[in-house]
Design a protein around this motif. Structure first.
Motif, short mmCIF file in Angstrom:
data_model
loop_
_atom_site.label_atom_id
_atom_site.label_comp_id
_atom_site.label_asym_id
_atom_site.label_seq_id
_atom_site.Cartn_x
_atom_site.Cartn_y
_atom_site.Cartn_z
N GLU A 211 46.60 42.53 53.83
CA GLU A 211 45.27 42.37 54.40
C GLU A 211 44.51 43.69 54.43
OE1 GLU A 211 48.01 41.19 55.65
OE2 GLU A 211 47.76 39.00 55.74
N GLU A 212 45.24 44.77 54.73
CA GLU A 212 44.60 46.09 54.75
C GLU A 212 44.23 46.52 53.33
OE1 GLU A 212 46.59 48.35 58.50
OE2 GLU A 212 47.94 47.31 57.14
N GLY A 213 45.10 46.20 52.36
CA GLY A 213 44.78 46.48 50.97
C GLY A 213 43.56 45.70 50.51
N ALA A 214 43.41 44.46 51.04
CA ALA A 214 42.26 43.63 50.67
C ALA A 214 40.95 44.27 51.12
CB ALA A 214 42.41 42.24 51.27
N LEU A 215 40.98 44.98 52.23
CA LEU A 215 39.78 45.67 52.70
C LEU A 215 39.36 46.76 51.72
CD1 LEU A 215 40.55 46.05 56.51
CD2 LEU A 215 38.89 44.51 55.46
N ASP A 216 40.35 47.43 51.12
CA ASP A 216 40.05 48.46 50.13
C ASP A 216 39.36 47.86 48.92
OD1 ASP A 216 41.42 50.13 51.87
OD2 ASP A 216 43.31 49.94 50.77
N ILE A 217 39.86 46.71 48.46
CA ILE A 217 39.27 46.04 47.30
C ILE A 217 37.86 45.56 47.63
CG2 ILE A 217 39.51 44.11 45.71
CD1 ILE A 217 42.57 44.35 46.21
N ALA A 218 37.70 45.00 48.83
CA ALA A 218 36.38 44.54 49.23
C ALA A 218 35.37 45.69 49.24
CB ALA A 218 36.45 43.90 50.62
N ARG A 219 35.82 46.82 49.70
CA ARG A 219 34.95 48.00 49.73
C ARG A 219 34.54 48.40 48.32
NH1 ARG A 219 32.43 50.60 54.17
NH2 ARG A 219 32.49 52.86 53.93
N ALA A 220 35.50 48.33 47.38
CA ALA A 220 35.19 48.68 45.99
C ALA A 220 34.21 47.69 45.38
CB ALA A 220 36.49 48.71 45.17
N VAL A 221 34.37 46.40 45.66
CA VAL A 221 33.47 45.38 45.14
C VAL A 221 32.05 45.61 45.66
CG1 VAL A 221 32.90 42.92 45.16
CG2 VAL A 221 35.25 43.64 44.77
N ARG A 222 31.94 45.92 46.94
CA ARG A 222 30.63 46.17 47.51
C ARG A 222 29.97 47.39 46.86
NH1 ARG A 222 30.16 45.71 53.89
NH2 ARG A 222 27.99 45.61 53.21
N PHE A 223 30.77 48.41 46.56
CA PHE A 223 30.25 49.60 45.89
C PHE A 223 29.70 49.24 44.51
CE2 PHE A 223 31.28 52.91 42.72
CZ PHE A 223 30.38 53.88 43.10
N VAL A 224 30.45 48.42 43.77
CA VAL A 224 30.02 48.03 42.43
C VAL A 224 28.74 47.21 42.50
CG1 VAL A 224 30.64 46.75 40.34
CG2 VAL A 224 32.38 48.10 41.54
N ARG A 225 28.71 46.26 43.41
CA ARG A 225 27.52 45.41 43.54
C ARG A 225 26.29 46.25 43.96
NH1 ARG A 225 27.65 40.10 43.62
NH2 ARG A 225 25.96 39.98 45.15
N LYS A 226 26.49 47.17 44.87
CA LYS A 226 25.40 48.02 45.33
C LYS A 226 24.83 48.85 44.20
CE LYS A 226 24.43 51.88 48.49
NZ LYS A 226 25.03 52.80 49.50
N ASN A 227 25.69 49.28 43.27
CA ASN A 227 25.27 50.16 42.18
C ASN A 227 25.21 49.43 40.84
OD1 ASN A 227 25.24 53.08 43.39
ND2 ASN A 227 27.09 52.12 44.20
N ALA A 228 25.03 48.12 40.88
CA ALA A 228 24.99 47.33 39.65
C ALA A 228 23.92 47.84 38.68
CB ALA A 228 24.75 45.86 39.98
N ALA A 229 22.75 48.15 39.20
CA ALA A 229 21.68 48.63 38.33
C ALA A 229 22.04 49.97 37.70
CB ALA A 229 20.38 48.75 39.14
N GLY A 251 44.13 38.31 44.81
CA GLY A 251 44.06 36.98 45.41
C GLY A 251 43.94 37.05 46.92
N GLU A 252 44.63 38.00 47.53
CA GLU A 252 44.55 38.19 48.98
C GLU A 252 43.11 38.49 49.38
OE1 GLU A 252 45.97 38.18 52.76
OE2 GLU A 252 47.32 38.01 51.03
N PHE A 253 42.48 39.33 48.62
CA PHE A 253 41.08 39.67 48.88
C PHE A 253 40.17 38.45 48.73
CE2 PHE A 253 37.35 40.60 46.09
CZ PHE A 253 36.45 40.91 47.09
#
Length: 287
Positions: A211-229, A251-253
């Motif tokens: 679950e803690e590792g999933a938070l790291d992945i979520a953070r990375a996804v948000r970074f990518v989405r924020k900087n999509a342009a 999958g956990e994420f």
């Protein structure tokens, strides 16, 4: 991508076994880490010996796989050199090699995304890494030190290649190590040729929870989405995937992450399903 299917299948199966066995690991698990790596090496060598005497025209061997193996690109910095990318060249040294950490205190919040180069950024601000697990200085034998900070490494598309989408990628390692130089980097080098910006996540391992590792992945996804342009991609064209334990972590994420804000579970599943369909359609070798 790294050789014949048979050795890779053996590797993934062994890694799945270690993931299950590692559920009871406690502090001071250095010996289990070493045993796990040794067992993976033995499985690879045994499978290689078996397949070497088999006919080359077997139906379950994908034509052209070995010929298409991607060696470390010449424009990769030396610290990201992973060699030939072939499974025959793997060793415990390659499996346990760690990716360069970000310079200074560069994070996804205080540093601008740079699509022109390989860039490593911490996912969380110093002293603000969300955790329920207590990992202290006196706990040894783990792959990461007690003060490890998760980070993401952006591998941009090769110059001259039009971006198509993004892949957030996690290496395997039975939650005891991250095989970035045998899993993630060779994959990123291939994906960039197809137009995919790749983001390798150095997520938290044991003693932390999935679950803690999933938070790291979520953070990375948000970074990518924020900087999509900035990366020249559609924010909906993001695939989240991984090898072995990295795949389980993905999958956990996707199944459980809910920050209580803008990333609800049903939206994540929809994002993943839609992105993967588009990802498969776009995954064609450039003309």
């Amino acid at each position: 991508m790294m050789g014949k299917i048979q050795p890779m299948a053996a590797f993934l199966m062994i890694m799945a076994i270690f993931t299950a066995c590692g559920q009871t690991a406690n502090g001071g698990s250095g010996s289990s880490l070493e045993q796990g790596v040794e067992a993976v090496e033995e499985a690879i060598h045994a499978e290689r010996k078996e397949t070497s005497v088999q006919k080359a025209d077997r139906d379950d061997l994908r034509e052209g796989t070995s010929a298409n193996t991607v060696a470390a690109p010449e424009d990769f910095p030396e610290e990201y050199d992973y060699g030939s990318g072939r499974i025959s060249d793997w060793s415990s040294e390659w499996m346990l090699k760690k990716m360069p950490e970000p310079k200074g205190n560069e994070t996804v919040l205080n540093t601008a995304a740079d699509p022109k180069r390989i860039q490593a950024l911490y996912l969380w601000e110093e002293g603000n890494v969300p955790a329920v697990t207590e990992f202290t200085e006196d706990m040894s034998g783990y792959f990461d030190e007690w003060d490890f900070r998760p980070f993401v490494t952006a591998i941009p598309v090769r110059e001259g290649v039009e971006p198509k989408g993004a892949v957030v990628l996690m290496a395997g390692g039975a939650y005891q190590f991250r095989g970035n130089y045998t899993d993630a980097l060779p994959t990123a080098a291939a994906l960039r040729e197809y137009g995919f910006q790749t983001f390798i996540v150095d997520y938290r391992l044991r003693p932390y929870t999935q679950e803690e590792g999933a938070l790291d992945i979520a953070r990375a996804v948000r970074f990518v989405r924020k900087n999509a342009a900035v990366y020249g991609i559609d924010p909906e064209n993001i695939a989240v995937m991984g090898f072995s334990a990295g795949g389980i972590q993905a999958g956990e994420f996707l199944m459980h992450y809910d920050e209580g804000g803008g990333m609800e579970r049903h939206w994540l599943l929809l994002m993943f399903r839609t992105s993967w369909i588009k990802f498969r359609r776009m995954l064609r070798r450039p003309e």
